[in-house]
Design a protein around this motif. Sequence first.
Motif, PDB file in Angstrom:
ATOM      1  N   ALA A  85      47.716  47.206  38.289  1.00  0.00           N
ATOM      2  CA  ALA A  85      47.214  46.343  39.243  1.00  0.00           C
ATOM      3  C   ALA A  85      45.792  46.212  39.376  1.00  0.00           C
ATOM      4  O   ALA A  85      45.363  46.622  40.696  1.00  0.00           O
ATOM      5  CB  ALA A  85      47.764  45.932  40.517  1.00  0.00           C
ATOM      6  N   TRP A  86      45.097  46.518  38.678  1.00  0.00           N
ATOM      7  CA  TRP A  86      43.603  46.839  38.666  1.00  0.00           C
ATOM      8  C   TRP A  86      43.019  45.617  39.252  1.00  0.00           C
ATOM      9  O   TRP A  86      43.013  44.340  38.690  1.00  0.00           O
ATOM     10  CB  TRP A  86      42.912  47.211  37.382  1.00  0.00           C
ATOM     11  CG  TRP A  86      41.467  47.510  37.458  1.00  0.00           C
ATOM     12  CD1 TRP A  86      40.917  48.157  38.279  1.00  0.00           C
ATOM     13  CD2 TRP A  86      40.628  47.215  36.255  1.00  0.00           C
ATOM     14  NE1 TRP A  86      39.264  48.220  38.160  1.00  0.00           N
ATOM     15  CE2 TRP A  86      39.304  47.591  36.726  1.00  0.00           C
ATOM     16  CE3 TRP A  86      40.534  46.697  35.212  1.00  0.00           C
ATOM     17  CZ2 TRP A  86      38.001  47.657  36.007  1.00  0.00           C
ATOM     18  CZ3 TRP A  86      39.381  46.478  34.394  1.00  0.00           C
ATOM     19  CH2 TRP A  86      38.204  46.814  34.621  1.00  0.00           C
ATOM     20  N   ARG A  87      42.266  45.779  40.446  1.00  0.00           N
ATOM     21  CA  ARG A  87      41.771  44.631  40.939  1.00  0.00           C
ATOM     22  C   ARG A  87      40.391  44.354  40.663  1.00  0.00           C
ATOM     23  O   ARG A  87      39.369  45.152  41.261  1.00  0.00           O
ATOM     24  CB  ARG A  87      42.018  44.386  42.692  1.00  0.00           C
ATOM     25  CG  ARG A  87      43.460  44.237  42.925  1.00  0.00           C
ATOM     26  CD  ARG A  87      44.104  44.676  44.392  1.00  0.00           C
ATOM     27  NE  ARG A  87      43.704  43.686  45.326  1.00  0.00           N
ATOM     28  CZ  ARG A  87      44.067  42.532  45.499  1.00  0.00           C
ATOM     29  NH1 ARG A  87      44.991  42.110  44.967  1.00  0.00           N
ATOM     30  NH2 ARG A  87      43.566  41.950  46.605  1.00  0.00           N
ATOM     31  N   VAL A  88      39.865  43.315  40.303  1.00  0.00           N
ATOM     32  CA  VAL A  88      38.519  42.980  39.935  1.00  0.00           C
ATOM     33  C   VAL A  88      37.926  41.939  40.852  1.00  0.00           C
ATOM     34  O   VAL A  88      38.596  40.868  40.669  1.00  0.00           O
ATOM     35  CB  VAL A  88      38.345  42.833  38.290  1.00  0.00           C
ATOM     36  CG1 VAL A  88      37.124  42.461  37.840  1.00  0.00           C
ATOM     37  CG2 VAL A  88      38.908  43.951  37.497  1.00  0.00           C
ATOM     38  N   MET A  89      36.630  42.026  41.170  1.00  0.00           N
ATOM     39  CA  MET A  89      36.155  40.902  41.829  1.00  0.00           C
ATOM     40  C   MET A  89      34.904  40.333  41.215  1.00  0.00           C
ATOM     41  O   MET A  89      33.860  41.009  41.362  1.00  0.00           O
ATOM     42  CB  MET A  89      35.739  41.276  43.520  1.00  0.00           C
ATOM     43  CG  MET A  89      35.047  40.435  44.264  1.00  0.00           C
ATOM     44  SD  MET A  89      36.163  38.789  44.750  1.00  0.00           S
ATOM     45  CE  MET A  89      36.804  39.287  46.218  1.00  0.00           C
ATOM     46  N   PRO A  90      35.298  39.371  40.493  1.00  0.00           N
ATOM     47  CA  PRO A  90      34.011  38.996  39.555  1.00  0.00           C
ATOM     48  C   PRO A  90      32.860  38.202  40.376  1.00  0.00           C
ATOM     49  O   PRO A  90      33.429  37.650  41.354  1.00  0.00           O
ATOM     50  CB  PRO A  90      34.542  37.745  38.520  1.00  0.00           C
ATOM     51  CG  PRO A  90      35.988  38.045  38.677  1.00  0.00           C
ATOM     52  CD  PRO A  90      36.537  38.673  39.978  1.00  0.00           C
TER      53      PRO A  90
END
Length: 391
Positions: free
Chosen positions: A320-325
Motif C-alpha cells: 500500500a505504497w501511498r503516492v501523492m501526485p
Amino acid sequence: MQEVDVVVLGAGAAGLMCAIEAGRRGRRVVLLDHAERVGKKILISGGGRCNFTNIHCRAENFLSENPHFAKSALARFTPADIIALVEKHGIRYHEKTLGQLFCDRSAMDVVTMLERECAEAGVRVLTGARVASVKRDGKFVVETSAGELRAEAVVVATGGLSIPKMGATGFGYDVARQFGLRVVECRPALVPLVFGGEDAARWCDLTGLSAEVVAAAGVKRRRGSFREKMLVTHRGLSGPAILQVSSYWRAGEVVEIDLAPGVEVFAPLLARNARRDAGAAVMALRTILPGRLAERWVALHEPAGWTNASLEAMEREVHAWRVMPAGTEGYAKAEVTAGGVDTAELDAKKMESRKVPGLYFIGEVVDVTGWLGGYNFQWAWASGVSAGRAV
Ligand code: FAD
C-alpha cells in the motif's frame, strides 16, 4: 446555402461511423472536419496499430456521472459488429492482451475502411473546413469556411481536449453550452501522473524502470483498481496501471500502489535465524521489483529496528505504497478527456439532446470515458451508430 439532411461536425471515429450509418439509410450527409484529413487520431492510436475494440467491453469499463448511460449504445453496436466490419474489409488483427484487438499492419487500414464505407454510403466529406457557428432558425444553419449548410440534424462529434496539437478543440462543449446543455467539468484522463518536489527527487532518477503492480485511486463509487504495468518516468509515474487510475484520481488525493501483488515479500526475514537487515530486505524485494527500485524502496522505508512488528509494517507498506501526485501531464499527454456533455441532457438510444431536437452529441465530447484498451473506440463506434440510426 446548401440544404442537406444531416451535418456531422468532426470526422474522427464517432463522426465517421455516424455518417456511414446515416448515409446507408439514404440520408444526405455532410461530414466535415477542420483537419486536412479524416481520422487523424485513429492513425496515431494504439502506437500506430489502433486498438479498435475490446472483446470484453461492458458499461462497467467506462466512467460517467451516470454509469448506466452507455449501456444502450454499447448494446446496439458491439465489439462483434466492429470485428465483422473489419473482417469484411480483409483487415487482419490480433488480440494483444486483456481482450484488446489491434490491427496486424497499421491503423491506416481502419481509416481506409471508414473512408470506403463513407464513399459507398454517399457521404460528402469536407476536410479543411472550419466550423464558425451553429445556429437554429427552424432548421440548423452551420456556417463553415467552406460555405453555409442547412440541415434538419446536426451531430457534434468534435472529440475532447486531448492532444491540442492534433486539432482538438473545445468546440463541442461550446455548442452544448450555447444551446443550454450542461457540461460536466472536463479533465485530462488516461494521463501520466507527476510527482511533487520531494517525491520527484526520491524516484525520478529511476526513470525507465517498470513493475507489475495493483494501482488504485478515487473514493467510494468513483474508485478504480488495476493490475497492470507501472513505469517510472523523469517526472512521475506512467504505464497502463497509472494511466488507468489517473481517470479516477482527483487533485489532492493519494494513489495507492501494491508493489508486490499477492506475494508476502518479507516473510523469509521472519524465519528463525534469518538475516534481518537492509541487504536481506532488498534481496527479498528484488525477487519482485527491478533491483534499483527495490534498493530505493528499502532505503526510504528502512525501520529503526528489524523487529517482527517493523517487518510486518514494511510488508503492509509495500502493498500500500501511498503516492501523492502533484498533478498530471495535462491534455498534451492525455489519451482522452473525461467529463463532457452531461448524459442527463441526452437520450441514451439516439444520443439526441432532450432540450434541442435534432442536435446530437457522440464520442468523446460526451461524459463517457473508457478505460485504456480499446474501450474508447468502442464507445465512439457505438454512440456514432446510435445517432446514425436516429438522425
Ligand atoms: P476525435 O477522434 O478526437 O475526432 C474529433 C474530430 O473533430 C477531429 O478529427 C478534429 O479535427 C475535429 N474537430 C475538432 N474541433 C473541430 C472544429 N471546431 N471544427 C471542425 N472539426 C473539428 N482509444 C482506443 O480505444 N484505442 C486506442 O488504441 C487509442 N489510442 C489512442 C492514442 C492516442 C495517442 C490518443 C490521443 C488517443 C487514443 N485513444 C484510443 C482514444 C481515442 O482516440 C478517442 O477516444 C477517439 O478518437 C474519440 O473519437 P471522437 O470521434 O469522439 O473524437
